[in-house]
Design a protein around this motif. Sequence first.
Motif, PDB file in Angstrom:
ATOM      1  N   GLN A 115      17.267 -56.145  40.881  1.00 49.61           N
ATOM      2  CA  GLN A 115      17.968 -55.815  39.643  1.00 49.61           C
ATOM      3  C   GLN A 115      17.106 -54.960  38.709  1.00 49.61           C
ATOM      4  OE1 GLN A 115      21.147 -56.823  39.774  1.00 49.61           O
ATOM      5  NE2 GLN A 115      20.533 -57.783  41.708  1.00 49.61           N
ATOM      6  N   GLY A 116      16.145 -54.252  39.290  1.00 55.31           N
ATOM      7  CA  GLY A 116      15.279 -53.404  38.479  1.00 55.31           C
ATOM      8  C   GLY A 116      15.925 -52.070  38.176  1.00 55.31           C
ATOM      9  N   PHE A 117      15.180 -51.192  37.544  1.00 53.83           N
ATOM     10  CA  PHE A 117      15.692 -49.860  37.235  1.00 53.83           C
ATOM     11  C   PHE A 117      16.063 -49.136  38.525  1.00 53.83           C
ATOM     12  CE2 PHE A 117      12.993 -50.400  33.340  1.00 53.83           C
ATOM     13  CZ  PHE A 117      14.029 -50.294  32.418  1.00 53.83           C
ATOM     14  N   LEU A 118      17.225 -48.517  38.541  1.00 51.16           N
ATOM     15  CA  LEU A 118      17.689 -47.766  39.702  1.00 51.16           C
ATOM     16  C   LEU A 118      18.459 -46.550  39.202  1.00 51.16           C
ATOM     17  CD1 LEU A 118      18.272 -47.329  42.732  1.00 51.16           C
ATOM     18  CD2 LEU A 118      20.246 -48.845  42.479  1.00 51.16           C
ATOM     19  N   VAL A 119      17.971 -45.362  39.551  1.00 47.76           N
ATOM     20  CA  VAL A 119      18.618 -44.114  39.151  1.00 47.76           C
ATOM     21  C   VAL A 119      19.255 -43.496  40.389  1.00 47.76           C
ATOM     22  CG1 VAL A 119      18.335 -41.882  38.025  1.00 47.76           C
ATOM     23  CG2 VAL A 119      16.829 -43.796  37.408  1.00 47.76           C
ATOM     24  N   PRO A 120      20.565 -43.296  40.394  1.00 46.59           N
ATOM     25  CA  PRO A 120      21.231 -42.701  41.565  1.00 46.59           C
ATOM     26  C   PRO A 120      20.702 -41.304  41.863  1.00 46.59           C
ATOM     27  CG  PRO A 120      22.837 -43.659  40.048  1.00 46.59           C
ATOM     28  CD  PRO A 120      21.525 -43.657  39.340  1.00 46.59           C
ATOM     29  N   GLU A 121      20.982 -40.835  43.053  1.00 49.80           N
ATOM     30  CA  GLU A 121      20.494 -39.534  43.512  1.00 49.80           C
ATOM     31  C   GLU A 121      20.907 -38.420  42.554  1.00 49.80           C
ATOM     32  OE1 GLU A 121      20.306 -37.124  47.713  1.00 49.80           O
ATOM     33  OE2 GLU A 121      22.195 -38.079  47.164  1.00 49.80           O
ATOM     34  N   ALA A 122      19.916 -37.684  42.077  1.00 46.55           N
ATOM     35  CA  ALA A 122      20.154 -36.578  41.151  1.00 46.55           C
ATOM     36  C   ALA A 122      18.837 -35.858  40.939  1.00 46.55           C
ATOM     37  CB  ALA A 122      20.700 -37.095  39.815  1.00 46.55           C
ATOM     38  N   LYS A 123      18.898 -34.729  40.268  1.00 49.78           N
ATOM     39  CA  LYS A 123      17.703 -34.028  39.815  1.00 49.78           C
ATOM     40  C   LYS A 123      17.312 -34.628  38.465  1.00 49.78           C
ATOM     41  CE  LYS A 123      15.655 -30.812  40.318  1.00 49.78           C
ATOM     42  NZ  LYS A 123      14.221 -30.738  40.613  1.00 49.78           N
ATOM     43  N   SER A 124      16.734 -35.801  38.502  1.00 55.74           N
ATOM     44  CA  SER A 124      16.458 -36.559  37.284  1.00 55.74           C
ATOM     45  C   SER A 124      15.065 -36.280  36.755  1.00 55.74           C
ATOM     46  CB  SER A 124      16.602 -38.061  37.544  1.00 55.74           C
ATOM     47  OG  SER A 124      17.891 -38.374  38.023  1.00 55.74           O
ATOM     48  N   GLU A 125      14.893 -36.520  35.459  1.00 61.38           N
ATOM     49  CA  GLU A 125      13.587 -36.548  34.801  1.00 61.38           C
ATOM     50  C   GLU A 125      13.434 -37.954  34.232  1.00 61.38           C
ATOM     51  OE1 GLU A 125      11.258 -34.308  34.636  1.00 61.38           O
ATOM     52  OE2 GLU A 125      12.284 -32.553  35.460  1.00 61.38           O
ATOM     53  N   VAL A 126      12.536 -38.748  34.835  1.00 58.72           N
ATOM     54  CA  VAL A 126      12.424 -40.160  34.476  1.00 58.72           C
ATOM     55  C   VAL A 126      10.961 -40.502  34.203  1.00 58.72           C
ATOM     56  CG1 VAL A 126      13.002 -42.521  35.122  1.00 58.72           C
ATOM     57  CG2 VAL A 126      14.318 -40.615  36.079  1.00 58.72           C
ATOM     58  N   GLY A 127      10.701 -41.128  33.067  1.00 55.31           N
ATOM     59  CA  GLY A 127       9.347 -41.560  32.729  1.00 55.31           C
ATOM     60  C   GLY A 127       9.370 -42.870  31.973  1.00 55.31           C
ATOM     61  N   TRP A 128       8.248 -43.568  32.004  1.00 56.60           N
ATOM     62  CA  TRP A 128       8.145 -44.841  31.303  1.00 56.60           C
ATOM     63  C   TRP A 128       8.035 -44.623  29.791  1.00 56.60           C
ATOM     64  CZ3 TRP A 128       9.093 -49.199  33.785  1.00 56.60           C
ATOM     65  CH2 TRP A 128       8.870 -49.284  35.165  1.00 56.60           C
ATOM     66  N   TYR A 129       8.770 -45.427  29.024  1.00 52.92           N
ATOM     67  CA  TYR A 129       8.577 -45.558  27.577  1.00 52.92           C
ATOM     68  C   TYR A 129       7.653 -46.757  27.343  1.00 52.92           C
ATOM     69  CZ  TYR A 129       9.798 -46.184  22.620  1.00 52.92           C
ATOM     70  OH  TYR A 129       9.757 -46.306  21.257  1.00 52.92           O
ATOM     71  N   ASP A 130       8.010 -47.874  27.931  1.00 54.77           N
ATOM     72  CA  ASP A 130       7.149 -49.041  28.056  1.00 54.77           C
ATOM     73  C   ASP A 130       7.694 -49.829  29.235  1.00 54.77           C
ATOM     74  OD1 ASP A 130       9.348 -50.582  27.146  1.00 54.77           O
ATOM     75  OD2 ASP A 130       8.632 -50.521  25.072  1.00 54.77           O
ATOM     76  N   GLU A 131       7.215 -51.043  29.439  1.00 59.49           N
ATOM     77  CA  GLU A 131       7.579 -51.768  30.657  1.00 59.49           C
ATOM     78  C   GLU A 131       9.064 -52.092  30.733  1.00 59.49           C
ATOM     79  OE1 GLU A 131       5.742 -55.331  33.468  1.00 59.49           O
ATOM     80  OE2 GLU A 131       4.884 -54.921  31.502  1.00 59.49           O
ATOM     81  N   ASN A 132       9.747 -52.109  29.616  1.00 65.11           N
ATOM     82  CA  ASN A 132      11.159 -52.482  29.628  1.00 65.11           C
ATOM     83  C   ASN A 132      12.091 -51.357  29.216  1.00 65.11           C
ATOM     84  OD1 ASN A 132      11.008 -55.305  30.454  1.00 65.11           O
ATOM     85  ND2 ASN A 132       9.932 -55.623  28.508  1.00 65.11           N
ATOM     86  N   HIS A 133      11.552 -50.145  29.099  1.00 67.23           N
ATOM     87  CA  HIS A 133      12.384 -49.008  28.708  1.00 67.23           C
ATOM     88  C   HIS A 133      11.955 -47.755  29.471  1.00 67.23           C
ATOM     89  CE1 HIS A 133      12.564 -51.743  25.210  1.00 67.23           C
ATOM     90  NE2 HIS A 133      13.780 -51.260  25.011  1.00 67.23           N
TER      91      HIS A 133
END
Length: 706
Positions: A189-207
């Motif tokens: 049940q963790g973070f999961l981003v579907p297939e895409a040209k995404s830009e994803v980075g940590w804000y903190d451990e829960n964001h």
Amino acid sequence: MSLRKLGTKFLVVWSLVALGGCSHLSAKPLPPADSTTAEDPYLWLEEISSEKSLSAVRAWNQRTESALEARPLYPELTKEVSAIVLAKDRLPLIQLQEGLAYNFWQDEKSKRGLWRRTSLAEYQKETPAWELLLDVDELAKKENENWVWHGANCLPAPATRCLVHLSRGGSDAAVVREFDLATRDFVPQGFLVPEAKSEVGWYDENHLLIGTDWGADTLTTSGYPRQVRLWTRGQDLSQAKLLMEADKQDMKILGYSVFSPEGTKRFVYREKSFFSGELHALEPGDEPRLTKLPLPEDFQTQTSFDHWLLGSTLKDWTMNGKTYKAGSLLRVDLDHMNEPPTLLFEPTSRQALGRVIRTKSRLLVTIQDNVLTHLYSLDPKAAQWKLTPTRTPRDGVLSTQATPFMEESLVTVNTFLQPSTLLLLEHVGAEPVPIKRAPERFRANGLVSEQLEATSTDGTKIPYFVVHKKDMPLDGSNPTVLYGYGGFMLSQQPSYLGVPGKTWLERGGVFVIANIRGGGEFGPEWHRAALRENRQQSFDDFASVARDLITRKITSPRHLGIQGGSNGGLLVGTTFTQHPELFNAVVCQVPLLDMMRYHHLLAGASWMEEYGNPDDPKLRPSIRAYSPYQNLKKGVKYPEVFFTTSTKDDRVHPGHARKMAARMEEQGHPFFYYENIEGGHGGVANLEQRIKMSSLIWTYFDLQLR
């Protein structure tokens, strides 16, 4: 430019060249044909996965495989390339993080790869003991997916969470999944981003700070995210809080955090075009606040230290009556943004600023001097910041690696003929200690490398490197491969020639790298000299190097071949159509070739700052004048070109290579063509595919040039 993007915008290696920016590979309706393409009979080849397109591809592939694999040299080359690519004693490349060395390893058994780690002390042993984190082969089998590893982004310790990027078949579009280093498994049940040209980075451990495809109107015309949102753990992705939205015509927008011992800084970068944008500081709170920083839009941020921001501009920057030369290293005070920057380094006409990275207490700066690299350090706690030379080799190319949470740093030393050596600096100023050296892959005895210069059409001196046997006869008989790129401010520098050394140099071949304009060898002006309406200058530089090789009798047109990929594919595609008499071989990889439509195909719109907009009446004639697809002519004797591309390339559309091949076939020009079904913009997805591609290419060069 954002801190995190430095060094990741491109990947450039000798036969696999990448061009930054792309959009999803899904088959979309073709854009309307303009006046140039209305009569184009090959628009159907832009339909990436249609049966009609793939049928043509399979026929061309089969013809090429039959011709080249039947050559007596092919199995011999395959054996030699396999021994290098699959060697168990390869240097395991690592990423440092809080005293640990992370490595991604592929071999004959683990074709998709193993993500693993060990301590820095253990890594220095001849045979380190590795802790396995993720077996991608096992995961792909378990989930019945064609997973290709695209890296991981981890929080600093003591946190144990990472964002793992997995691509289907090698395309840039990826699935992002949260991974726990403690359990060595994906987080339920963790973070999961579907297939895409995404830009994803940590804000903190829960964001997370995330940009992805949320549906209608959430992507730019380049296919990148135009929204950055704050996503809270447990929240549905669609409910993530919108922080900022870019214009549809921008390249993209992204948010990221810079973690350091002094604290965490967060930014949002609105990338208006490939080399310009707006940097915004993100201040945390119940309602996060964005503040645009008063920096020039062409400011290229490299790193930060405490309240200092370090970077350079692509054009001269005048502030408070003082002008700072383009390409200079500048220090900006984030707490006093209205004060002028501090000048730390100003390049000469034959220098260029390289990378700036930080350790826990120091800064490391690489500077290119006549294309080679020197390493310097800076003490941020000193009253006056001064560049101090480090005690590292000064006769090759140095690349550096460090993390803000460690004093140790790593320096890799590269030359054409000596295997890469990895040096450990226990702290800046310490004597560098060699801890790893890659094994020799070819006989370098009797080989030399030298730097020469050609004179281009406007009188500018263009440097180039030549690697050859000492006793090479100067009679024009030497089979020679000339490699070039010339774009996006990327420098082409010496690197160990493992596979070309074995397959080409040992057999008496000559290998050449040209440092033409459009690249970054001598800073922003070297790049700017070949932008947009001046693009022809890059092609003229390359042809001038070819002519210089012929004039010096190193080679002759009968024995001279050229190679380039991505933007380099455009380079060699243009050069052979303009100067067919100079060459007898062309390897044109994952290329741009239809420059009148490039901005309609996948990520093409993101490169208009580099090439110009073909729809602009002022720029259209200059682009049309060199576009290879439009300038191919019936009745001209061209070299028998070898085109390579990938169906899964979601950066540069495979339609470029397909359409060029179809037009050559229509006009009766012989050619070779190989399209890998997997592989993305790198052209290959695993080691087996890399072996085959290399073997085909060097068999082709041997056939054409000896």
